[in-house]
Write an enzyme that holds these catalytic residues in place. Structure first.
Site, PDB file in Angstrom:
ATOM      1  N   GLY A   1       0.861  -1.285  -0.111  1.00 26.55           N
ATOM      2  CA  GLY A   1      -0.062  -0.045   0.005  1.00 26.55           C
ATOM      3  C   GLY A   1       0.857   1.214   0.092  1.00 26.55           C
TER       4      GLY A   1
ATOM      5  N   PHE B   1       2.121   2.849   2.587  1.00 21.73           N
ATOM      6  CA  PHE B   1       2.836   3.147   3.654  1.00 21.73           C
ATOM      7  C   PHE B   1       3.539   1.944   4.140  1.00 21.73           C
ATOM      8  CE2 PHE B   1      -0.218   6.614   4.306  1.00 21.73           C
ATOM      9  CZ  PHE B   1       0.283   7.539   3.977  1.00 21.73           C
TER      10      PHE B   1
ATOM     11  N   VAL C   1       3.936  -6.094   2.361  1.00 21.03           N
ATOM     12  CA  VAL C   1       3.749  -7.241   3.207  1.00 21.03           C
ATOM     13  C   VAL C   1       4.636  -8.340   2.589  1.00 21.03           C
ATOM     14  CG1 VAL C   1       2.337  -8.819   4.314  1.00 21.03           C
ATOM     15  CG2 VAL C   1       1.503  -6.443   4.219  1.00 21.03           C
TER      16      VAL C   1
ATOM     17  N   LYS D   1       4.899  -7.321   8.029  1.00 22.32           N
ATOM     18  CA  LYS D   1       4.444  -6.248   7.464  1.00 22.32           C
ATOM     19  C   LYS D   1       5.676  -4.972   7.722  1.00 22.32           C
ATOM     20  CE  LYS D   1       0.285  -2.847   7.962  1.00 22.32           C
ATOM     21  NZ  LYS D   1      -0.780  -2.578   8.625  1.00 22.32           N
TER      22      LYS D   1
ATOM     23  N   ASP E   1     -13.968  -1.656   9.239  1.00 24.76           N
ATOM     24  CA  ASP E   1     -13.832  -1.579   7.804  1.00 24.76           C
ATOM     25  C   ASP E   1     -14.020  -2.861   7.479  1.00 24.76           C
ATOM     26  OD1 ASP E   1     -13.490  -0.996   5.444  1.00 24.76           O
ATOM     27  OD2 ASP E   1     -11.452  -0.813   5.311  1.00 24.76           O
TER      28      ASP E   1
END
Length: 448
Positions: free
Chosen positions: A21, A23, A26, A41, A134
């Protein structure tokens, strides 16, 4: 060095990239001593510091330590170097539940099993005052035995995050799965919002598509706010009744997790897992992990750090959902309010840096000589020097970073006379900002 060859911190052998992503990345990895597969991560500490996400990382560490449950992805340990933070987590190799649904609807007994495991995990999270915020098939993983694992607590909230009214107020989540009271932006109960999302997941598992769909996002939000959905013909009567009570737009009458677990359809073949007891050293483990993550700061000679120091503030980072929910075109307050007051705020977007925007606002205040300027945490405050008809005019301009090269600024009246504020905005502020504004909300054309 963060890694020597492909060995991380002398503990893990790094393998292939699993995903990435803005920032974080993984990786699959193996514990050198035990050969156990893990997911690593890797978080870029400098980026996190630059956009002000330190608290979010600390919260994610705290949450994952609190919710140690068989149906939740486990955090094994936290490590850090000067530039990176590493989470060593449970590796769940079955992939996302979303990939199963993408191939078509699931059989009722299969969907029920996943829903049972999801509700069990969410119930445990809520017992620890953790609210996921989420829940969607993309954040639900499957292990090699087909058991569900809840993942990605990046948007989660702790009970202590509630305001004095006992509610959460941050608008976040994935639009198609978010509860109507979250869109309403009046505050919401995190547990009840999670239950709604679980209901949407159940519908998707059984139907193979979303309950609230429309090419027009505003119309989709209207359907969500009214709880307007239709069950396909293959849904059993028991499932239909359950979904109607879970996808109730009124959070006060929406089915609770206790009631869901008492439902006859839910109880078929249900095998509750043993709820783990809180660990005695839990608080110390959380504090230790947080200390490890941020004990070594990245070098302070980066241009981004210097820029932040220069303007004495950092722009708040926002995502697409924040922009949608703040957009005038998607303002749903009319669905919930009968006596709507005139808006005393406006927004503009800019391709200029946060420091350039701040400098321009300071210049306007200096030229005007009516305001003194204060800056704090992404906020520029213009405070009137002279008292007007209704006290001192005070205006806040909050800067949000959408990307490093694109910002959104919200301007609103905090105190003072409304007519004086509107006159200042229309006659002085907007004309003076024309050189840095890309577009004002409401459809004005970009500045040339």
């Amino acid at each position: 060095m963060d890694k020597k060859g492909n060995i991380l911190m002398q503990r893990y052998e790094l393998g292939r990239l699993l995903g990435q992503g803005t920032f974080a990345k993984v990786y699959h990895a193996k514990n050198i001593k035990t050969s156990q597969s893990v997911a690593i991560k890797l978080i870029d500490k400098e980026k996190v510091l630059r956009v002000g996400l330190i608290d979010q990382i600390k919260r994610e560490i705290s949450v994952m330590r609190l919710v140690r449950h068989p149906n939740v992805v486990q955090l094994y340990e936290v490590m850090a170097s000067k530039t990176k933070i590493y989470f060593a987590m449970e590796y769940v190799k079955g992939g996302e539940l979303f990939n199963k649904v993408a191939k078509g609807k699931l059989k009722e007994e299969v969907a029920r099993k996943y829903f049972q495991q999801l509700i069990g995990a969410v119930d445990f999270c809520h017992s620890r005052e953790v609210y996921h915020r989420d829940i969607k098939p993309e954040n639900l993983l499957l292990d090699e035995n087909g058991n569900l694992k809840v993942s990605d607590f990046g948007l989660s909230a702790l009970g202590e995050s509630c305001r004095h009214d006992g509610l959460l107020h941050t608008t976040c989540g994935t639009p198609a799965y978010v509860a109507p009271e979250v869109i309403n932006k009046k505050g919401y109960d995190g547990a009840k919002a999670d239950i709604w999302s679980c209901g949407v997941v159940l519908f998707v598992l059984l139907a193979g598509y979303l309950p609230f769909q429309d090419s027009n996002l505003m119309e989709m939000y209207r359907k969500i706010s009214r709880g307007e959905f239709k069950c396909p013909g293959w849904f059993s009567p028991e499932v239909r009744k359950l979904l109607v009570r879970i996808l109730d737009p009124n959070p006060q009458t929406r089915l609770s997790i206790v009631k869901i677990m008492e439902n006859p359809w839910f109880k078929k073949g249900y095998k509750p897992v043993e709820r783990p007891q809180p660990q005695k050293e839990e608080g110390l483990m959380i504090a230790s992990d947080v200390q490890k993550a941020f004990a070594q700061e990245p070098s302070a000679d980066s241009s981004s750090s210097a820029s932040s120091e220069k303007i004495g503030m950092k722009a708040t980072c926002v995502n697409a959902f924040d922009i949608i929910s703040q957009s005038q075109g998607f303002d749903l307050s009319g669905l919930f309010e009968t006596n709507k007051k005139p808006k005393l705020d406006s927004r503009f977007t800019s391709t200029k840096s946060a420091s350039a925007i701040v400098s321009k606002l300071e210049e306007i205040a200096a030229d005007n000589e009516r305001f003194k300027v204060k800056k704090k945490d992404g906020l520029v405050m213009l405070q009137g020097k002279k008292e007007g008809r209704k006290g001192h005019l005070s205006i806040d301009a909050e800067i949000f970073e959408v990307t490093p090269s694109f910002h959104m600024v919200e301007v609103k009246k905090v105190s003072g006379d409304t007519l004086e504020y509107q006159r200042f905005c229309n006659q002085e502020l907007k004309p003076s900002l024309k050189d840095i504004v890309w577009a004002w909300q409401g459809g004005e054309q970009p500045a040339q």
